[in-house]
Design a protein around this motif. Sequence first.
Motif, PDB file in Angstrom:
ATOM      1  N   ASN A  93      31.819  50.384  73.696  1.00 49.55           N
ATOM      2  CA  ASN A  93      30.713  50.886  74.515  1.00 49.55           C
ATOM      3  C   ASN A  93      30.132  52.171  73.921  1.00 49.55           C
ATOM      4  O   ASN A  93      28.912  52.368  73.915  1.00 49.55           O
ATOM      5  N   PHE A  94      31.014  53.032  73.425  1.00 51.07           N
ATOM      6  CA  PHE A  94      30.564  54.288  72.824  1.00 51.07           C
ATOM      7  C   PHE A  94      29.652  54.011  71.635  1.00 51.07           C
ATOM      8  O   PHE A  94      28.596  54.640  71.481  1.00 51.07           O
ATOM      9  N   LEU A  95      30.047  53.086  70.774  1.00 47.20           N
ATOM     10  CA  LEU A  95      29.244  52.757  69.602  1.00 47.20           C
ATOM     11  C   LEU A  95      27.900  52.139  69.996  1.00 47.20           C
ATOM     12  O   LEU A  95      26.851  52.479  69.433  1.00 47.20           O
ATOM     13  N   LEU A  96      27.934  51.251  70.960  1.00 47.77           N
ATOM     14  CA  LEU A  96      26.697  50.594  71.391  1.00 47.77           C
ATOM     15  C   LEU A  96      25.749  51.590  72.055  1.00 47.77           C
ATOM     16  O   LEU A  96      24.524  51.513  71.870  1.00 47.77           O
ATOM     17  N   GLN A 104      15.907  52.674  65.723  1.00 49.06           N
ATOM     18  CA  GLN A 104      16.120  51.964  64.466  1.00 49.06           C
ATOM     19  C   GLN A 104      17.532  51.367  64.364  1.00 49.06           C
ATOM     20  O   GLN A 104      17.842  50.666  63.407  1.00 49.06           O
ATOM     21  N   GLY A 105      18.383  51.687  65.338  1.00 54.60           N
ATOM     22  CA  GLY A 105      19.743  51.166  65.302  1.00 54.60           C
ATOM     23  C   GLY A 105      20.718  52.024  64.534  1.00 54.60           C
ATOM     24  O   GLY A 105      21.828  51.593  64.212  1.00 54.60           O
ATOM     25  N   PHE A 116      30.906  53.068  58.930  1.00 56.01           N
ATOM     26  CA  PHE A 116      32.178  52.746  59.577  1.00 56.01           C
ATOM     27  C   PHE A 116      31.967  52.114  60.954  1.00 56.01           C
ATOM     28  O   PHE A 116      32.727  51.234  61.362  1.00 56.01           O
ATOM     29  N   ALA A 117      30.931  52.549  61.660  1.00 57.37           N
ATOM     30  CA  ALA A 117      30.629  51.947  62.962  1.00 57.37           C
ATOM     31  C   ALA A 117      30.171  50.501  62.783  1.00 57.37           C
ATOM     32  O   ALA A 117      30.542  49.619  63.568  1.00 57.37           O
ATOM     33  N   THR A 118      29.377  50.238  61.743  1.00 61.55           N
ATOM     34  CA  THR A 118      28.941  48.876  61.456  1.00 61.55           C
ATOM     35  C   THR A 118      30.128  47.998  61.084  1.00 61.55           C
ATOM     36  O   THR A 118      30.228  46.841  61.522  1.00 61.55           O
ATOM     37  N   LEU A 119      31.056  48.540  60.294  1.00 55.67           N
ATOM     38  CA  LEU A 119      32.267  47.807  59.956  1.00 55.67           C
ATOM     39  C   LEU A 119      33.051  47.440  61.209  1.00 55.67           C
ATOM     40  O   LEU A 119      33.541  46.316  61.345  1.00 55.67           O
ATOM     41  N   ALA A 120      33.148  48.382  62.139  1.00 58.23           N
ATOM     42  CA  ALA A 120      33.865  48.111  63.391  1.00 58.23           C
ATOM     43  C   ALA A 120      33.180  46.999  64.176  1.00 58.23           C
ATOM     44  O   ALA A 120      33.849  46.102  64.712  1.00 58.23           O
ATOM     45  N   LEU A 121      31.854  47.026  64.258  1.00 62.52           N
ATOM     46  CA  LEU A 121      31.124  45.973  64.961  1.00 62.52           C
ATOM     47  C   LEU A 121      31.352  44.620  64.290  1.00 62.52           C
ATOM     48  O   LEU A 121      31.524  43.596  64.968  1.00 62.52           O
ATOM     49  N   ALA A 122      31.354  44.618  62.958  1.00 62.66           N
ATOM     50  CA  ALA A 122      31.553  43.376  62.223  1.00 62.66           C
ATOM     51  C   ALA A 122      32.936  42.787  62.479  1.00 62.66           C
ATOM     52  O   ALA A 122      33.092  41.568  62.638  1.00 62.66           O
ATOM     53  N   LEU A 137      25.068  44.370  65.803  1.00 65.28           N
ATOM     54  CA  LEU A 137      25.493  44.265  64.418  1.00 65.28           C
ATOM     55  C   LEU A 137      24.309  43.936  63.521  1.00 65.28           C
ATOM     56  O   LEU A 137      24.162  44.510  62.435  1.00 65.28           O
ATOM     57  N   GLN A 138      23.456  43.021  63.963  1.00 59.63           N
ATOM     58  CA  GLN A 138      22.271  42.677  63.182  1.00 59.63           C
ATOM     59  C   GLN A 138      21.370  43.897  62.984  1.00 59.63           C
ATOM     60  O   GLN A 138      20.867  44.149  61.886  1.00 59.63           O
ATOM     61  N   LYS A 139      21.200  44.664  64.037  1.00 61.82           N
ATOM     62  CA  LYS A 139      20.360  45.857  63.967  1.00 61.82           C
ATOM     63  C   LYS A 139      20.971  46.897  63.024  1.00 61.82           C
ATOM     64  O   LYS A 139      20.250  47.567  62.268  1.00 61.82           O
ATOM     65  N   ALA A 140      22.287  47.025  63.056  1.00 59.01           N
ATOM     66  CA  ALA A 140      22.978  47.979  62.183  1.00 59.01           C
ATOM     67  C   ALA A 140      22.831  47.576  60.717  1.00 59.01           C
ATOM     68  O   ALA A 140      22.598  48.419  59.845  1.00 59.01           O
ATOM     69  N   VAL A 141      22.965  46.278  60.441  1.00 61.67           N
ATOM     70  CA  VAL A 141      22.797  45.771  59.083  1.00 61.67           C
ATOM     71  C   VAL A 141      21.365  45.973  58.600  1.00 61.67           C
ATOM     72  O   VAL A 141      21.122  46.388  57.461  1.00 61.67           O
TER      73      VAL A 141
END
Length: 328
Positions: A93-96, A104-105, A116-122, A137-141
């Motif tokens: 929830n914190f990351l989201l 822009q995400g 690292f946050a994107t890695l965690a989402l993945a 995750l798509q937005k982060a990528v």
Amino acid sequence: MKRLLCIFLAAPMLLQAQSLPRRQNDVIPVQVETMYTKGLRYLSNTQTADGCWAGGNSGSRPGVVGLCLLAFLAHGEDPNHGPYAQKISKSLNFLLEAQKKNEQGYMGPQMYDHGFATLALAECYGMVDDKRIAPALQKAVDLILKSQESNPRKAWRYDPTTRTADTTVSGCQIVALLAARNAGIPVPDKALDQALAYMKSCRSSNGAYGYTSKGGGRLTLSAIGSLCYSLAKKKDEAGFAKTTEYLKQNIKVQEGTYPFYFRYYMSQALFQADVELWESWNKDNIRLLSVTQLPDGSWAGNHGNAFSTAGALLSLALNYRFLPIYEK
């Protein structure tokens, strides 16, 4: 070790969830399980109500929260119904929420955090029962790819709009992109090829990687470079063997500036490059961490005990091999 996950490149995103790989029939050293259990208990006890960690100067940064989240998953904790499910949910929830604050995400304040946050989402995607993960995750990528496209060196540094690059930030983004691709998010081959070309431009003739050029090769940077090529399935690329030899020749060296960051990457690089090398290093890592773990289960460091503890635990996590990114 047999690969347990498929890489999906074109199927609809919501149908591409990855399954939780199961640990092989390896015997987990009692010392590792004891340390890991104590470390997770520390992270659980010190997590704040909003899903981050107080104390130090980094516990509330998305990158550290992402690493702490990964530490739970790396132990095989059930993220939906297990004893730490609420802790994992709070961090997610914190990351989201951090991502929502930027249209822009971007999960800043630095690209380290975003990577690292994107890695965690993945790694959460497909493991955690939460429909918000896929679009996030798509937005982060997309942010990582857009940042790369605008960078003259086709790599990354501290800010998404920075026009310079370095191997630490770039390595973080490359691993995140490869984890996202592993989870089923489309990542163009061109983007990965350009990113690896930048990493290669910072690799010297002896296999060591420098920070922004071939000069001043360092062990941590070399581990990052090696890991990127391993995860990209480019081990046959000219120079990879030299980097492995460089790591082998310096395997007893301890980098003191960011010791847990070093251990996080060194464990993965050696495991992917040469399992026998990793086994030797792992024994020393277990011994060192066993005598430096504090009574409360944490490891101390200049960037806060949450960061240090997450880094220490993730350096031990290859003994379990639950995370998809740890598959060979």
